[in-house]
Design an enzyme around this catalytic site. Structure first.
Site, mmCIF file in Angstrom:
data_model
loop_
_atom_site.group_PDB
_atom_site.id
_atom_site.type_symbol
_atom_site.label_atom_id
_atom_site.label_comp_id
_atom_site.label_asym_id
_atom_site.label_seq_id
_atom_site.Cartn_x
_atom_site.Cartn_y
_atom_site.Cartn_z
ATOM 1 N N GLU A 85 0.986 -0.898 0.103
ATOM 2 C CA GLU A 85 0.434 -0.332 -0.172
ATOM 3 C C GLU A 85 1.415 1.334 -0.128
ATOM 4 O OE1 GLU A 85 -1.639 -1.774 4.211
ATOM 5 O OE2 GLU A 85 -1.977 0.465 4.030
ATOM 6 N N CYS A 117 -3.510 -3.583 4.138
ATOM 7 C CA CYS A 117 -2.334 -4.970 4.208
ATOM 8 C C CYS A 117 -3.364 -6.263 4.047
ATOM 9 C CB CYS A 117 -2.568 -5.112 5.708
ATOM 10 S SG CYS A 117 -2.111 -3.239 6.526
ATOM 11 N N HIS A 243 -2.708 -10.940 11.757
ATOM 12 C CA HIS A 243 -2.708 -9.639 10.909
ATOM 13 C C HIS A 243 -1.874 -8.778 12.623
ATOM 14 C CE1 HIS A 243 -1.718 -5.429 9.405
ATOM 15 N NE2 HIS A 243 -2.805 -4.797 9.955
HETATM 16 P P1 HMG Z 1 -5.297 6.075 21.220
HETATM 17 O O1 HMG Z 1 -6.902 6.189 20.461
HETATM 18 O O2 HMG Z 1 -3.996 6.774 21.438
HETATM 19 O O3 HMG Z 1 -5.214 4.733 22.637
HETATM 20 O O4 HMG Z 1 -5.004 4.584 20.075
HETATM 21 P P2 HMG Z 1 -5.994 4.100 23.158
HETATM 22 O O5 HMG Z 1 -6.449 5.677 23.869
HETATM 23 O O6 HMG Z 1 -6.811 3.080 22.545
HETATM 24 O O7 HMG Z 1 -5.451 3.676 24.310
HETATM 25 C C1 HMG Z 1 -4.580 1.922 23.776
HETATM 26 C C2 HMG Z 1 -4.885 0.285 25.202
HETATM 27 O O8 HMG Z 1 -3.594 1.410 26.126
HETATM 28 C C3 HMG Z 1 -5.619 0.639 25.751
HETATM 29 O O9 HMG Z 1 -5.498 -0.878 25.792
HETATM 30 C C4 HMG Z 1 -5.281 1.579 27.000
HETATM 31 O O10 HMG Z 1 -5.999 0.847 28.091
HETATM 32 C C5 HMG Z 1 -4.269 1.037 26.944
HETATM 33 P P3 HMG Z 1 -7.013 -1.495 25.458
HETATM 34 O O11 HMG Z 1 -8.129 -1.020 26.073
HETATM 35 O O12 HMG Z 1 -7.377 -1.411 23.940
HETATM 36 O O13 HMG Z 1 -6.588 -3.469 25.789
HETATM 37 N N1 HMG Z 1 -3.161 2.394 27.916
HETATM 38 C C6 HMG Z 1 -2.489 2.385 28.850
HETATM 39 N N2 HMG Z 1 -2.698 0.791 29.137
HETATM 40 C C7 HMG Z 1 -1.331 0.983 30.105
HETATM 41 N N3 HMG Z 1 -0.740 1.901 30.868
HETATM 42 C C8 HMG Z 1 -1.156 3.094 30.398
HETATM 43 C C9 HMG Z 1 -2.249 3.020 29.598
HETATM 44 N N4 HMG Z 1 -2.954 4.349 28.707
HETATM 45 C C10 HMG Z 1 -4.148 4.091 27.682
HETATM 46 N N5 HMG Z 1 -0.767 4.288 30.817
HETATM 47 C C11 HMG Z 1 -5.024 3.248 18.299
HETATM 48 C C12 HMG Z 1 -4.897 3.605 20.086
HETATM 49 C C13 HMG Z 1 -4.575 1.985 18.306
HETATM 50 C C14 HMG Z 1 -6.711 3.309 17.693
HETATM 51 C C15 HMG Z 1 -3.652 4.028 17.248
HETATM 52 O O14 HMG Z 1 -2.701 3.889 18.186
HETATM 53 C C16 HMG Z 1 -4.605 3.769 15.948
HETATM 54 O O15 HMG Z 1 -4.921 4.442 15.020
HETATM 55 N N6 HMG Z 1 -3.185 3.263 15.259
HETATM 56 C C17 HMG Z 1 -3.957 2.293 13.486
HETATM 57 C C18 HMG Z 1 -4.520 1.733 13.066
HETATM 58 C C19 HMG Z 1 -4.966 0.816 13.587
HETATM 59 O O16 HMG Z 1 -3.706 -0.073 13.552
HETATM 60 N N7 HMG Z 1 -5.473 0.025 13.338
HETATM 61 C C20 HMG Z 1 -5.697 -1.687 13.645
HETATM 62 C C21 HMG Z 1 -7.108 -2.369 13.046
HETATM 63 S S1 HMG Z 1 -7.652 -1.957 11.809
HETATM 64 C C22 HMG Z 1 -5.385 -2.736 11.074
HETATM 65 O O17 HMG Z 1 -5.610 -3.747 11.842
HETATM 66 C C23 HMG Z 1 -5.279 -2.608 9.327
HETATM 67 C C24 HMG Z 1 -4.219 -1.366 9.514
HETATM 68 O O18 HMG Z 1 -3.224 -1.903 9.391
HETATM 69 C C25 HMG Z 1 -4.176 -0.815 7.745
HETATM 70 C C26 HMG Z 1 -4.256 -1.838 6.622
HETATM 71 O O19 HMG Z 1 -5.280 -2.398 7.018
HETATM 72 O O20 HMG Z 1 -3.219 -1.389 5.798
HETATM 73 C C27 HMG Z 1 -4.115 0.070 10.596
#
Ligand code: HMG
Length: 433
Positions: A85, A117, A243
């Site tokens: 991509e 992906c 993935h």
């Molecule tokens: P965010 O909103 O900053 O994070 O972004 P959050 O507030 O949701 O926190 C993440 C986790 O950390 C949570 O755990 C929190 O509780 C924890 P969960 O509830 O999920 O188990 N947390 C902590 N833990 C310990 N100590 C702390 C602490 N603070 C918070 N102090 C998000 C997270 C993944 C959304 C962001 O990184 C993002 O947008 N990433 C990119 C998108 C992505 O990876 N999506 C995944 C599915 S889509 C996919 O896989 C396709 C992709 O590869 C692209 C393609 O297909 O080409 C992305």
């Protein structure tokens, strides 16, 4: 005929970029609690593409390792598919550059696939069907390469889930690494705006929550279809690979399947953490090191598993889930090969890990900036890239007269003890190594 040919993944090799940043360094710079990145997302380090690395050079490096380490004659490749991509041109596929640089035969179909992906999996499944029809009569195999640089905006929520790398897969009969099970297809396509990258941007945009929900929906759809068609339940898989946009996502995915099994009251399911530790965790170490390498992420897990697993994995069944935002998901399975000597020490991961160099935050930003700057017309001039950080083997030098310039370099023989030697003479080449 296909069932007797044992079509599947015959060889796998990985290109590990030389540079990485520790997620704690990134957390400190972003003024975020490091536990959020390391525990909350499960990340440890992330690969950073060198200024002269692009999806083409990474694909060539992964494929070169594969051809060399598994003693494959390029003449035996009849199809080349690159899943990415991170396309470098609106018309010319990455496959075209790679085909020339690897010296593959002209009687070889070559093209790119794109669906976020999922792209490499689309290529892999097509290649497998092609092999089932063609390989017996021609002896030819297919080379499928996943190559990507994952970039989100600096300081964004997605930034800790970046990465870079490439995985090359050889698909053919009598597969030594993973022989595919021949159950009906379990695919799910649904248009979603969860993650995208407009063609005028170098960084992706994402709706984080929507992307996670879409991923999990796709998993449930495809796993359920597969379960119905195969009658395989969770206990029939020794390994479940997913993935991996960030390692915690694999845990979320596994938990969702576990809930599904428990809700169906299947017998003999051990506690969640125990099942997860046995079936999925051993495949995640390389993803924790490289980050999200997009199209290659699932196959990085496979390579990591077979290269480092301490349990005997020969002949074990693995279930694999591939997801591409936008969205398309597919679940499939296969049996790992019976002879670990066929792959041990050949994937290139361990060598790649040994030669890694850590970046501080300032250098990470510099590398990003330099890589993005090279994407523009007129960016090529010999002194742009500091010789001290030049890549071994092949490098992207920029764009001149609207054409990408690649160069070959001398490669230091003893990479562990010496830095790469600067080239004695750098020759911009087009499509030949
Ligand atoms: P965010 O909103 O900053 O994070 O972004 P959050 O507030 O949701 O926190 C993440 C986790 O950390 C949570 O755990 C929190 O509780 C924890 P969960 O509830 O999920 O188990 N947390 C902590 N833990 C310990 N100590 C702390 C602490 N603070 C918070 N102090 C998000 C997270 C993944 C959304 C962001 O990184 C993002 O947008 N990433 C990119 C998108 C992505 O990876 N999506 C995944 C599915 S889509 C996919 O896989 C396709 C992709 O590869 C692209 C393609 O297909 O080409 C992305």
């Amino acid at each position: 005929m296909p069932d007797t040919q044992k079509i599947g993944i015959d060889a796998v090799a990985v290109h590990v970029p030389k540079y990485f940043i520790d997620l704690k360094t990134l957390a400190f710079a972003n003024q975020v609690d490091p536990d959020k990145y390391t525990i909350g997302l499960g990340c440890r380090r992330m690969a950073v593409a060198a200024p002269d690395e692009d999806p083409v050079t990474m694909a060539v490096r992964a494929a070169t390792t594969l051809l060399k380490n598994y003693s494959i004659n390029p003449r035996d490749i009849g199809m080349l598919i690159v899943g990415s991509e991170s396309g470098v041109d609106g018309a010319k596929p990455i496959a075209s550059y790679v085909h020339g640089m690897l010296g593959l035969p002209s009687c070889c179909r070559s093209f790119d696939t794109k669906h976020a992906c999922y792209s490499a999996t689309a290529g892999l499944r097509m290649a497998s069907d092609w092999c089932a029809v063609r390989s017996a009569s021609t002896g030819k195999k297919a080379l499928v390469i996943a190559t990507d640089v994952a970039r989100y905006s600096v300081g964004s929520a997605g930034e800790p889930t970046q990465g870079a790398g490439a995985v090359a897969l050889l698909i053919g009969p009598d597969a030594r690494v993973l022989e595919f099970d021949l159950y009906p297809e379990a695919v799910h396509t649904e248009e979603v705006m969860d993650f995208w990258r407009p063609s005028y941007r170098s960084t992706a945009l994402v709706d984080g929550d929507a992307s996670i929900n879409s991923y999990l929906d796709s998993l449930v759809h495809t796993y359920s279809l597969y379960q119905k068609a195969s009658d395989l339940d969770i206990n029939r898989y020794d390994h479940l690979l997913f993935h991996v946009p960030f390692p915690k996502m694999a845990y979320k995915a596994f938990s969702r399947l576990y809930e599904l099994e428990v809700s169906q009251r299947r017998n003999g399911v051990a506690p969640l953490k125990q099942e997860y530790a046995a079936r999925t965790e051993p495949s995640l170490w390389a993803n924790r090191e490289l980050g999200n390498i997009y199209s290659g992420s699932l196959y990085l897990s496979l390579a990591g598993l077979i290269e480092r697993s301490t349990d005997p994995i020969s002949g074990k069944r693995a279930g694999l889930f591939s997801y591409g935002s936008g969205s398309c998901g597919e679940y499939f399975s296969g049996r790992l090969g019976t002879d670990p000597q066929a792959w041990k020490g050949r994937t290139g991961i361990e060598e790649g890990m040994k030669r890694r160099v850590e970046l501080d935050y300032r250098k990470y930003l510099e590398f990003r900036w330099a890589g993005e700057r090279l994407a523009y017309e007129g960016s090529y001039f010999e002194e742009l890239i500091d010789p001290a950080v030049r890549s071994d083997g092949i490098a992207f030098l920029g764009i001149r007269d609207h054409q990408r310039i690649y160069a070959t370099y001398n490669v230091s023989r003893d990479r562990d003890s010496e830095p790469a030697k600067p080239a004695q003479r750098e020759v911009p080449v087009f499509n030949s190594l």
